[in-house]
Design a protein around this motif. Structure first.
Motif, PDB file in Angstrom:
ATOM      1  N   SER A 179       0.776  -1.212  -0.040  1.00 33.33           N
ATOM      2  CA  SER A 179      -0.118  -0.006   0.003  1.00 33.33           C
ATOM      3  C   SER A 179       1.118   1.337  -0.074  1.00 33.33           C
ATOM      4  O   SER A 179       0.496   2.298  -0.599  1.00 33.33           O
ATOM      5  N   VAL A 180       1.861   1.096   0.531  1.00 33.16           N
ATOM      6  CA  VAL A 180       2.726   2.298   0.713  1.00 33.16           C
ATOM      7  C   VAL A 180       3.331   2.811  -0.636  1.00 33.16           C
ATOM      8  O   VAL A 180       3.332   3.892  -1.041  1.00 33.16           O
ATOM      9  N   VAL A 181       3.854   1.698  -1.531  1.00 31.33           N
ATOM     10  CA  VAL A 181       4.202   1.937  -2.706  1.00 31.33           C
ATOM     11  C   VAL A 181       3.178   2.520  -3.619  1.00 31.33           C
ATOM     12  O   VAL A 181       3.153   3.400  -4.767  1.00 31.33           O
ATOM     13  N   GLU A 182       1.944   1.633  -3.522  1.00 31.68           N
ATOM     14  CA  GLU A 182       0.684   2.312  -4.309  1.00 31.68           C
ATOM     15  C   GLU A 182       0.483   3.964  -4.030  1.00 31.68           C
ATOM     16  O   GLU A 182       0.088   4.424  -5.088  1.00 31.68           O
ATOM     17  N   SER A 183       0.542   4.154  -2.640  1.00 31.81           N
ATOM     18  CA  SER A 183      -0.133   5.535  -2.656  1.00 31.81           C
ATOM     19  C   SER A 183       1.141   6.508  -3.001  1.00 31.81           C
ATOM     20  O   SER A 183       0.481   7.598  -3.415  1.00 31.81           O
ATOM     21  N   ALA A 184       1.964   6.220  -3.076  1.00 31.61           N
ATOM     22  CA  ALA A 184       3.263   6.941  -3.505  1.00 31.61           C
ATOM     23  C   ALA A 184       2.993   7.294  -4.872  1.00 31.61           C
ATOM     24  O   ALA A 184       3.194   8.316  -5.451  1.00 31.61           O
ATOM     25  N   LYS A 185       2.505   5.870  -5.713  1.00 30.62           N
ATOM     26  CA  LYS A 185       2.035   6.210  -7.114  1.00 30.62           C
ATOM     27  C   LYS A 185       1.223   7.126  -7.297  1.00 30.62           C
ATOM     28  O   LYS A 185       1.135   8.035  -8.135  1.00 30.62           O
ATOM     29  N   VAL A 186       0.075   7.000  -6.435  1.00 32.80           N
ATOM     30  CA  VAL A 186      -0.949   7.811  -6.622  1.00 32.80           C
ATOM     31  C   VAL A 186      -0.747   9.497  -6.450  1.00 32.80           C
ATOM     32  O   VAL A 186      -1.180  10.296  -6.891  1.00 32.80           O
ATOM     33  N   ASP A 187       0.043   9.714  -5.623  1.00 33.27           N
ATOM     34  CA  ASP A 187       0.733  10.906  -5.430  1.00 33.27           C
ATOM     35  C   ASP A 187       1.616  11.525  -6.354  1.00 33.27           C
ATOM     36  O   ASP A 187       2.238  12.702  -6.583  1.00 33.27           O
ATOM     37  N   GLY A 188       1.679  10.707  -7.575  1.00 35.51           N
ATOM     38  CA  GLY A 188       2.503  11.319  -8.722  1.00 35.51           C
ATOM     39  C   GLY A 188       3.983  10.626  -8.603  1.00 35.51           C
ATOM     40  O   GLY A 188       4.806  11.468  -9.352  1.00 35.51           O
ATOM     41  N   CYS A 189       4.465   9.902  -7.597  1.00 36.06           N
ATOM     42  CA  CYS A 189       5.845   9.650  -7.625  1.00 36.06           C
ATOM     43  C   CYS A 189       6.247   8.856  -8.657  1.00 36.06           C
ATOM     44  O   CYS A 189       5.582   7.681  -9.105  1.00 36.06           O
ATOM     45  N   THR A 190       7.160   8.670  -9.248  1.00 35.42           N
ATOM     46  CA  THR A 190       7.884   7.781 -10.186  1.00 35.42           C
ATOM     47  C   THR A 190       8.513   6.771  -9.509  1.00 35.42           C
ATOM     48  O   THR A 190       8.797   6.826  -8.337  1.00 35.42           O
ATOM     49  N   HIS A 191       8.714   5.643 -10.236  1.00 33.64           N
ATOM     50  CA  HIS A 191       9.531   4.469  -9.664  1.00 33.64           C
ATOM     51  C   HIS A 191      10.830   4.804  -8.880  1.00 33.64           C
ATOM     52  O   HIS A 191      11.210   4.351  -7.854  1.00 33.64           O
TER      53      HIS A 191
END
Lengths: 287, 387
Positions: A179-191
């Motif tokens: 979930s941590v990685v997913e939420s980072a993605k939702v916030d627009g973080c790149t890999h």
């Protein structure tokens, strides 16, 4: 009533205490013998067993001369230094490369993912002996001409450590909450950002675990150092092996040299034990 | 290949179906691509050149500590910068392409190293095994014929089989005993006892050989014995023995195995101990209520539940034993019938200059490892699916 029980209420087991004491002594005595002998004068060490010095500490000639001799005479001070110069970069550099690969294996989907990871599982058990002849050709005078220098050993240890590093880090990362990685993605973080800001900091314990394993492996390695380093660049382990080869002459160097070669990895091991144990248990058991 | 997709794979696809401000086909950023490519090329060029400079002109850098520190900075920093530009490049590509390429970009540097030092050499070694002593001409199966006709080879094989039969089993047995008994001690007692037993794990094979060389030391009868084993043996009324020269019943090989067991029990103990602590207390308690003895509880309750760990430890030690080299090389160099495969390989390639035969020996080692390899892959797949 209380005497037969432990603090946590389990029954005290005299049998366990006895057997474990015997085993602990058996496991320690050989090293103790080396330590004691390394502080005895050459004549004393040759004429009586080290245990006589322990039983009667005042009847033997204690000396630190062996250490002085081995550091200066046998030039082990430079061997110690070389070992550090070899081991520290060879421990840390693989972590960088492996972390990115482990991230990809844990948090990304792509064709051939399974096949590529199985490749890692396979190369994990390939004996390093396969590498000697081809790598000596490639790095030697007919190839790149870097054999004998530190870079050759860094390169080899980085490569040989890579499968274990990827494997350990990937196993650890897969226990991190998705979930941590997913939420980072939702916030627009790149890999790339997710890796640096979230995953790498969280994977620090696994990195420390791998680092401990790799440091011990690189420091204690004989073959790669022996084959790919010149005499001036060689590690303390190779020097110790050369001392072991010369029978009789320099026998007093041997014990002091052996003990010197053991101190550093043992200190690292004791210092990072917690990570080491965690690395072993998370890396190997979970598979 | 895509037949067994683990459950976690759905995650990124969820993301790509998320409303995205950009049209997936568009989003090409030529500037990013250019910066990425130029940056990558420049970084790799700089890294390669500085590392080559460390090798070719060490005198430029003063001393080796400085070289080591620089290498650390160039290695770690260079890798970070390389990944940065790699990421820039891939992000600059059209969105759909970029999504697909990023994983491979992350894998590329690590995998290149694995290919360079492990996969390419494996193929090359197999290749060399069909060539002559200096790898200049094909000789067909000649190398294999020669080593199969060599007594030393068969001696090494039998010794390796002996090592394989003895060391992993005894290491695991000791590991289980120590883990079980330590579990019954007080917390402090357990910590101390374990500490003593796993300390040798930090010691190199060479260092351990020095330690045990001292234990097995031999002085002629009449002189004081400085080796612990001979001291005990003579105290019990025996004649002093040069232990490592005695090949009767492969005694010397067994004494060399003791060293490896001494080194590895700590490793076995760590893994087995954590497995034993994971055995649910109520299963043990239930057996106890049913009137089972401690021994019965151990065999019927504990062992079945730690079986996976036992196998893991066994295989890890097994792989180590198949390649055992340092201890034999340092203490006997294969004399007195203690030869093993890895030591024979070392002799052939470096002492005898027989690169072809040496390669053939490694190929046989590789073939011997294949069953373990298949098992590893199989169990990995099972565990991964269960995850």
């Amino acid at each position: 009533m209380n005497a037969g029980k432990l603090k946590d209420g389990r029954r005290r087991s005299p049998f366990s205490i006895a057997v474990m004491t015997v085993l602990a002594v058996l496991w320690t005595v050989p090293t103790l013998g080396l330590l004691v002998t390394s502080f005895r004068s050459r004549d004393d060490a040759a004429s009586s067993g080290w245990w006589t010095a322990v039983i009667n500490p005042f009847g033997t000639g204690w000396t630190s001369e062996n250490y002085v001799n081995v550091l200066e005479g046998a030039d082990m001070s430079s061997g110690l230094l070389n070992s550090l110069v070899v081991a520290i970069p060879a421990t840390i550099i693989p972590i960088m490369f492996a972390s990115f690969a482990a991230y990809a294996f844990t948090f990304m989907t792509f064709p051939l993912k399974d096949l590529l990871f199985i490749t890692i599982v396979i190369v994990l058990v390939i004996p390093i002996q396969v590498a000697f002849a081809p790598m000596l050709d490639l790095l030697g005078p007919n190839g790149l001409g870097i054999s004998g220098q530190f870079i050759a050993v860094w390169l080899l240890h980085t490569g040989f450590g890579m499968p274990l590093a990827i494997y350990t880090l990937r196993n650890y990362m897969s226990t991190l909450p998705l979930s941590v990685v997913e939420s980072a993605k939702v916030d627009g973080c790149t890999h790339y950002q997710t890796f640096w800001r979230l995953v790498a900091p969280m994977a620090l314990p696994a990195m420390a675990a791998f680092a401990t394993l790799q440091f011990l492996w690189v420091w204690n390695d004989l073959l790669i150092a022996k084959l790919f380093l010149t005499q001036g660049n060689t590690t303390i382990i190779v020097q110790l092996q050369q001392l072991l080869g010369t029978q009789g002459q320099g026998a007093e160097f041997l014990t002091a040299g052996a003990f010197l070669s053991i101190i550093v990895p043992m200190a690292v091991f004791l210092f990072l034990q917690r990570y080491f144990v965690r690395g072993l248990t998370s890396g190997a058991v979970k598979g | 290949m895509s037949t067994t997709a683990p459950p976690e794979v759905d995650e990124p696809t969820v993301d790509s179906s998320e409303p995205s401000p950009q049209d997936p086909a568009a989003g090409t950023q030529p500037v990013k691509i250019a910066i990425g490519v130029v940056g990558m090329v420049l970084t790799m060029w700089l890294m390669a050149n500085s590392f080559l400079a460390f090798a070719y002109y060490p005198q430029w850098f003063g001393n080796r500590i400085f070289i080591g520190l620089l290498a650390l900075v160039v290695g770690v920093g260079g890798a970070a910068v390389l990944f940065f530009f790699l990421n820039q490049f891939v992000e600059g590509l059209p969105r759909r392409l970029s999504e697909g390429l990023i994983p491979y970009a992350f894998l590329l540097p690590g995998f290149s190293l694995v290919v360079l030092v492990l996969i390419y050499p494996t193929i090359q070694t197999i290749h060399y095994s069909f060539a002559n002593a200096n790898s200049t001409e094909y000789v067909g199966l000649e190398n294999y014929r020669t080593i199969f006709g060599d007594d030393q080879f068969w001696l090494a094989i039998t010794n390796n089989v002996l090592w394989i039969m003895v060391v992993p089993a005894i290491t695991v047995a000791f590991g289980v005993v120590v883990a079980v008994l330590a579990d019954k001690l007080s917390a402090t007692g357990e910590k101390a006892a374990k500490g003593f037993i796993f300390l040798p794990m930090a010691i190199s094979f060479v260092g351990a050989s020095a330690i045990w060389g001292l234990v097995y030391a031999f002085n002629p009868a009449g002189q004081a014995q400085t080796g612990l084993l001979n001291a005990v043996f003579t105290a019990l009324g025996g004649e002093p023995q040069a232990w490592l020269n005695i090949s009767t019943g492969r005694l010397n090989s067994l004494l060399l195995m003791v060293i490896l067991i001494w080194l590895q029990v700590g490793f076995a103990m760590i893994l087995l101990s954590s497995a034993i602590k994971g055995v649910p207390e109520d299963t043990v308690e239930a057996a106890r209520i049913d009137g089972a003895s401690e021994v019965q509880i151990f065999w019927r309750v504990t062992v079945p539940q730690i079986k996976t760990t036992i196998i893991t430890v066994f295989i890890t030690v097994l792989i180590l034993v198949m390649k055992v080299f340092d201890i034999v090389y340092v203490l006997t160099n294969g004399r007195f019938r203690t030869e093993v495969i890895a030591n024979l390989f070392f002799k052939e390639i470096f002492a005898n200059g027989q690169a072809g035969q040496a390669a053939a020996i490694v190929v046989i080692l590789l073939v011997a490892i294949i069953p373990i390899l298949i098992y590893q892959v199989k169990s990995f797949r099972e565990q991964d699916l269960a995850r």
